[in-house]
Design an enzyme around this catalytic site. Sequence first.
Site, mmCIF file in Angstrom:
data_model
loop_
_atom_site.group_PDB
_atom_site.id
_atom_site.type_symbol
_atom_site.label_atom_id
_atom_site.label_comp_id
_atom_site.label_asym_id
_atom_site.label_seq_id
_atom_site.Cartn_x
_atom_site.Cartn_y
_atom_site.Cartn_z
ATOM 1 N N ALA A 39 35.663 54.607 -8.221
ATOM 2 C CA ALA A 39 35.573 53.175 -7.900
ATOM 3 C C ALA A 39 34.491 52.552 -8.779
ATOM 4 C CB ALA A 39 35.303 52.959 -6.418
ATOM 5 N N HIS A 41 32.122 50.559 -11.411
ATOM 6 C CA HIS A 41 31.770 49.161 -11.627
ATOM 7 C C HIS A 41 30.734 49.085 -12.743
ATOM 8 C CE1 HIS A 41 28.202 50.234 -9.373
ATOM 9 N NE2 HIS A 41 28.927 50.524 -8.308
ATOM 10 N N HIS A 44 27.958 51.665 -12.905
ATOM 11 C CA HIS A 44 28.334 52.958 -13.481
ATOM 12 C C HIS A 44 28.409 52.875 -15.009
ATOM 13 C CE1 HIS A 44 30.153 53.373 -9.350
ATOM 14 N NE2 HIS A 44 29.477 54.496 -9.429
ATOM 15 N N GLN A 155 18.936 54.333 -9.799
ATOM 16 C CA GLN A 155 17.785 54.177 -8.916
ATOM 17 C C GLN A 155 18.167 53.577 -7.566
ATOM 18 O OE1 GLN A 155 14.715 55.288 -9.159
ATOM 19 N NE2 GLN A 155 14.269 54.385 -7.148
ATOM 20 N N ARG A 194 30.946 50.036 -2.418
ATOM 21 C CA ARG A 194 31.243 49.543 -1.073
ATOM 22 C C ARG A 194 31.222 48.018 -0.983
ATOM 23 N NH1 ARG A 194 28.729 54.611 0.205
ATOM 24 N NH2 ARG A 194 30.031 55.825 1.649
#
EC number: 6.3.2.1
Length: 287
Positions: A39, A41, A44, A155, A194
Site C-alpha cells: 500500500a 505512498h 515509502h 522515523q 492507514r
Amino acid sequence: MTVIACLREILSTARRTAVAEGASDAPASRVVLVPTMGALHEGHVRLVNHARDLGGIVVVSIFVNPLQFGPGEDLDRYPRTLDADVALLDGLADVVFAPAAAEMYPQGESSTRVTAGAVGGLFEGASRPGHFDGMLTVVAKLFGIAQPDVAVFGQKDAQQVHLVGRMVDDLNLPVTIAVVDTVREPDGLALSSRNRYLDADARAAAATLSRALADGVAACAGGAAAVLTAARVRVEAEPVVRLDYLVIVDQGTFREVAPNYHGPAFLLIAARVGSTRLIDNERITLP
C-alpha cells in the site's frame, strides 16, 4: 526490476546481483533493503529514494505480516495493492520481494519468534500486545533472506526503529539501520497506508495529531509537563480524536522521562480518528 515471490529465488538474487555490479568493496555491491507492508505512498518512495542515494542494489520487500496483527486488528482489511506497488517501484527498486505468508512461515505462525523485551511492551506494545514480537521476527527473517548491508526505515514508527536498532545491536547483526524523516501532507498529517481508511470528517480531524505535536514542541522551554499539557489541550479540542497515549520518551532508552528530564527526547502520540488508529512523533529537546 525483478519481482520475486519465492524464497529460493530471493535468498541469493540480491547478493548475486550486487556482486555482479561491482567489486566487493564498491558501493554497487551494497544491498539496501526497504521493508514495507505494501500500500505504498510518497513516504515509502522517500525511503526507496534514500536507499538509491546510498548506492547499491535496492531491495523492497512487500509483505503484510500476520504476526504483527493482534486479534480484532485490521489484518483482513489492510490494503493490498501489489500491482500498483510494483508499478510505483518500477525504475526505483532493483528487486521487489513479495512473498505469500506460507512462503515466509512454512511451519505456520507458531514458528520461532524474536521477542521485543520490556520496551516492546510499552506504548504501541501495550496497545497492541505481541505486535513488536511479530515485527522483529519478520524483520530478522528479511535480514537473513535479503542479507542487506543497510536497511531503511521511517522515523514515523519511532518505537519500531528503536527496537530494530536494539535487535541489531543485541544480536550482532551485520546491518546498518538508516532512518528517514517522516513525510507529511501539506496540513502536517504523517503519511500512512492507514490514512486511506479516513472518511472526509476524520481526514479533516487527523491533522490534530501533528498540530498537537507542534504545540508540544513550542512549549519545550517550560519542561516536560508543559509539553504534554499543550499537546493534550489541542487533542481534547477535537471530538473526533480519541487519545490513546501521549508521552515523552528518552531517545536513547525509549523509556518515559521523569518530569525534571533534560535532553533529547521523542514526543509520541497515538489516537483513534473516527475508527482509524494513527501514530506520530516529533523529536524534542527539553532544556
